[in-house]
Scaffold this active site. Sequence first.
Site, PDB file in Angstrom:
ATOM      1  CB  CYS A 284      -4.045  34.713  11.501  1.00 53.27           C
ATOM      2  SG  CYS A 284      -4.243  35.995  10.267  1.00 53.27           S
TER       3      CYS A 284
ATOM      4  CD  GLU B  52      -2.621  -1.192   2.657  1.00 52.20           C
ATOM      5  OE1 GLU B  52      -3.707  -1.761   2.684  1.00 52.20           O
ATOM      6  OE2 GLU B  52      -2.108  -0.636   3.664  1.00 52.20           O
TER       7      GLU B  52
HETATM    8  C1  LIG Z   1      -1.238   5.940   5.339  1.00 51.86           C
HETATM    9  C2  LIG Z   1      -1.364   4.514   5.018  1.00 51.86           C
HETATM   10  C3  LIG Z   1      -0.650   3.966   3.944  1.00 51.86           C
HETATM   11  C4  LIG Z   1       0.322   4.759   3.111  1.00 51.86           C
HETATM   12  O1  LIG Z   1       1.418   5.174   3.823  1.00 51.86           O
HETATM   13  P1  LIG Z   1       2.685   5.812   3.063  1.00 51.86           P
HETATM   14  O2  LIG Z   1       3.624   6.124   4.153  1.00 51.86           O
HETATM   15  O3  LIG Z   1       2.199   7.030   2.360  1.00 51.86           O
HETATM   16  O4  LIG Z   1       3.209   4.785   2.126  1.00 51.86           O
HETATM   17  C5  LIG Z   1      -0.848   2.637   3.663  1.00 51.86           C
HETATM   18  N1  LIG Z   1      -1.689   1.865   4.386  1.00 51.86           N
HETATM   19  C6  LIG Z   1      -2.392   2.360   5.427  1.00 51.86           C
HETATM   20  C7  LIG Z   1      -3.309   1.466   6.171  1.00 51.86           C
HETATM   21  C8  LIG Z   1      -2.244   3.687   5.774  1.00 51.86           C
HETATM   22  O5  LIG Z   1      -2.932   4.173   6.819  1.00 51.86           O
END
Ligand SMILES: *Cc1c(COP(=O)(O)O)cnc(C)c1O
Length: 419
Positions: free
Chosen positions: A343, A273
């Site tokens: 601000c 991911e």
């Molecule tokens: C934020 C998140 C990601 C992505 O994280 P990066 O650091 O941008 O690669 C992947 N999986 C989950 C569950 C997340 O919360």
Amino acid sequence: MHDFHYKNGELYCEGVPVRSVAQRVGTPFYLYSSTTLTNHVRSFAGAFQEVPHLICFALKSNSNGAVLRLLSREGAGADIVSGGELFRALRAGIDPRKIVYAGVGKRRDEIEYALKVGILMFNVESTEELLALDRAAKEMHAVARIALRVNPNIDPKTHAYISTGLKENKFGIPIEHALECYQTAKSLTHVEVTGIHQHIGSQITEVQPFVDALEKLVGFVQELKAAGVGIKYINIGGGLGITYKDETPPHPRDLAKAIQPMLKSAGCTLVLEPGRAIVGNAGILVTNALYHKDSGEKKFLIVDAGMNDLIRPSLYEAYHDIRPVLEDPSAEKMVFDVVGPICESGDFLAKDREMQDVKQGGLIAVMGAGAYGFSMSSNYNSRPRVAEVMARGNEYFIVRERETYNDLIKGEKIPRWLE
Ligand SMILES: *Cc1c(COP(=O)(O)O)cnc(C)c1O
């Protein structure tokens, strides 16, 4: 690696002079390189080609429709955390069977939406959520494919706000309780156990935390197997870091090399991911120098982009490289706080930064702003959100118009007794 570079002292995005975009769209604006995006997503796909895998781009890092369309065409899926992100992913043409849905607080309407379109799986973060999924799926005569998000209690050695795999974080199910939770899942009639998920944090610049976490996960998958719970997908989350200053994060290839052997033995499809590693260095924020100011204690360079446009420095004390769009070797080097018009004292893009003095009206590029830039922006101080532009070769396209003042009041209504 990215496609922003200087030619004759002038900053370009691919073949496009940044200055020419500013002349047309005004400032501030985000500028993305398509080539960088393509290269980044392909480097993940190439690195993991030896194992069955699925790359689910983390939409929260950048949810612009054109960015998503590009990634979708490269075969990427999506990691979403809300109904709104599901809507965006589907609109960009991402196959629902490549969408995974994480987040500790999924609402019933969001669950129904995801069940209706048939996403690949829900990454479940609590037993109550699991039971809610079963109920919703039952009422809809559907089946919810699930992974449990387990919390492996691994320190990713990153900023506390972006570390998610420790016991004190709100995310996931402690790995010690996960077996019981999987057994519950197995007993439910409208839930199908499909995978296991973890995401230990963000901006991770070493391979080791991933290896440690995956070791725990793979061991646990064996334990599940012995208990009669089969797992088809192992999702190791995102979190791979990028270079903001002088970090040397692993290349996806290094990560692949370190973890592929473990995955092969588990015989599952790998889900990744990545968010930041794909878009972070593929985007910059371009802003205009408005004024100089000297408090006696500090010199300030006041620019027209603020914390509402890019909140990372204020929120995480994040470092972003600041570059002049036109280099001037004869200009004096000075130490500035680069601040915005908001601000709030917390409204800064850089602190105590040695940089070329930029004259009033000069353009400045905030580098590495493609991830958690526009997607975290707001209308605070009633500032319209900025334009987003994508370059490809010698051309560019406005992929999101700058908001207007009328956009600011969209949906607002005055009650009859105040008319
Ligand atoms: C934020 C998140 C990601 C992505 O994280 P990066 O650091 O941008 O690669 C992947 N999986 C989950 C569950 C997340 O919360």
